[in-house]
Design a protein around this motif. Structure first.
Motif, PDB file in Angstrom:
ATOM      1  N   PHE A  26       1.079   2.451  -5.738  1.00  0.00           N
ATOM      2  CA  PHE A  26       0.078   1.958  -4.783  1.00  0.00           C
ATOM      3  C   PHE A  26      -0.477   0.597  -5.190  1.00  0.00           C
ATOM      4  O   PHE A  26      -0.920  -0.159  -4.322  1.00  0.00           O
ATOM      5  CB  PHE A  26      -1.061   2.968  -4.598  1.00  0.00           C
ATOM      6  CG  PHE A  26      -2.035   2.548  -3.535  1.00  0.00           C
ATOM      7  CD1 PHE A  26      -1.647   2.540  -2.202  1.00  0.00           C
ATOM      8  CD2 PHE A  26      -3.304   2.139  -3.857  1.00  0.00           C
ATOM      9  CE1 PHE A  26      -2.533   2.124  -1.211  1.00  0.00           C
ATOM     10  CE2 PHE A  26      -4.196   1.720  -2.885  1.00  0.00           C
ATOM     11  CZ  PHE A  26      -3.806   1.718  -1.546  1.00  0.00           C
ATOM     12  N   CYS A  29       0.587  -2.103  -3.096  1.00  0.00           N
ATOM     13  CA  CYS A  29       0.125  -2.011  -1.703  1.00  0.00           C
ATOM     14  C   CYS A  29      -1.291  -2.556  -1.522  1.00  0.00           C
ATOM     15  O   CYS A  29      -1.694  -2.877  -0.406  1.00  0.00           O
ATOM     16  CB  CYS A  29       0.132  -0.551  -1.251  1.00  0.00           C
ATOM     17  SG  CYS A  29       1.647   0.365  -1.592  1.00  0.00           S
ATOM     18  N   VAL A  91       3.454   8.426  -3.996  1.00  0.00           N
ATOM     19  CA  VAL A  91       2.522   7.455  -3.408  1.00  0.00           C
ATOM     20  C   VAL A  91       1.907   8.042  -2.136  1.00  0.00           C
ATOM     21  O   VAL A  91       0.726   7.803  -1.858  1.00  0.00           O
ATOM     22  CB  VAL A  91       3.166   6.067  -3.184  1.00  0.00           C
ATOM     23  CG1 VAL A  91       4.086   6.055  -1.980  1.00  0.00           C
ATOM     24  CG2 VAL A  91       2.089   5.000  -3.055  1.00  0.00           C
ATOM     25  N   ILE A  95      -2.083   8.279  -1.687  1.00  0.00           N
ATOM     26  CA  ILE A  95      -2.792   7.642  -0.573  1.00  0.00           C
ATOM     27  C   ILE A  95      -3.542   8.674   0.256  1.00  0.00           C
ATOM     28  O   ILE A  95      -4.674   8.448   0.675  1.00  0.00           O
ATOM     29  CB  ILE A  95      -1.816   6.831   0.315  1.00  0.00           C
ATOM     30  CG1 ILE A  95      -1.246   5.646  -0.464  1.00  0.00           C
ATOM     31  CG2 ILE A  95      -2.503   6.353   1.595  1.00  0.00           C
ATOM     32  CD1 ILE A  95      -0.067   4.965   0.223  1.00  0.00           C
TER      33      ILE A  95
END
Length: 98
Positions: A26, A29, A91, A95
């Motif tokens: 992550f 991201c 992930v 999330i």
């Protein structure tokens, strides 16, 4: 020498992630989606905070297959292609817990 360095950089940029935990994945991201997945990436994507793990897995696999996405489809395909199946799961789980 510069030709070798260029080849190594291209290979490293395109090499898939072998396996990384959800929090680690992550981090790539965060710049677009925010530290808590609260941002619309570049003002063009849906906010992914609150998505279920299965929604995220479906989206990432869709990006990989080229069957999902809007204006950022090509960018996300490059990112998703770096993830193995276990990293996608990890992930997505991370999330969905934000």
């Amino acid at each position: 020498m510069s030709r070798i360095l260029f080849t190594v950089c291209v290979f490293a940029a395109s090499a898939p992630v072998v396996h990384a935990g959800g929090a680690e994945v992550f981090q790539t991201c965060v710049e677009c989606h925010g530290a808590s997945a609260e941002k619309s990436a570049m003002g063009k994507s849906q906010v992914i905070k609150g998505w279920s793990s299965s929604q995220i897995v479906d989206a990432l696999n869709g990006y990989k297959a080229g069957t999902y996405g809007g204006p950022l489809k090509a960018l996300m395909k490059v990112q998703a292609d770096k993830l193995d199946a276990a990293s996608v799961q990890d992930v997505a789980q991370y999330i969905s817990g934000l």
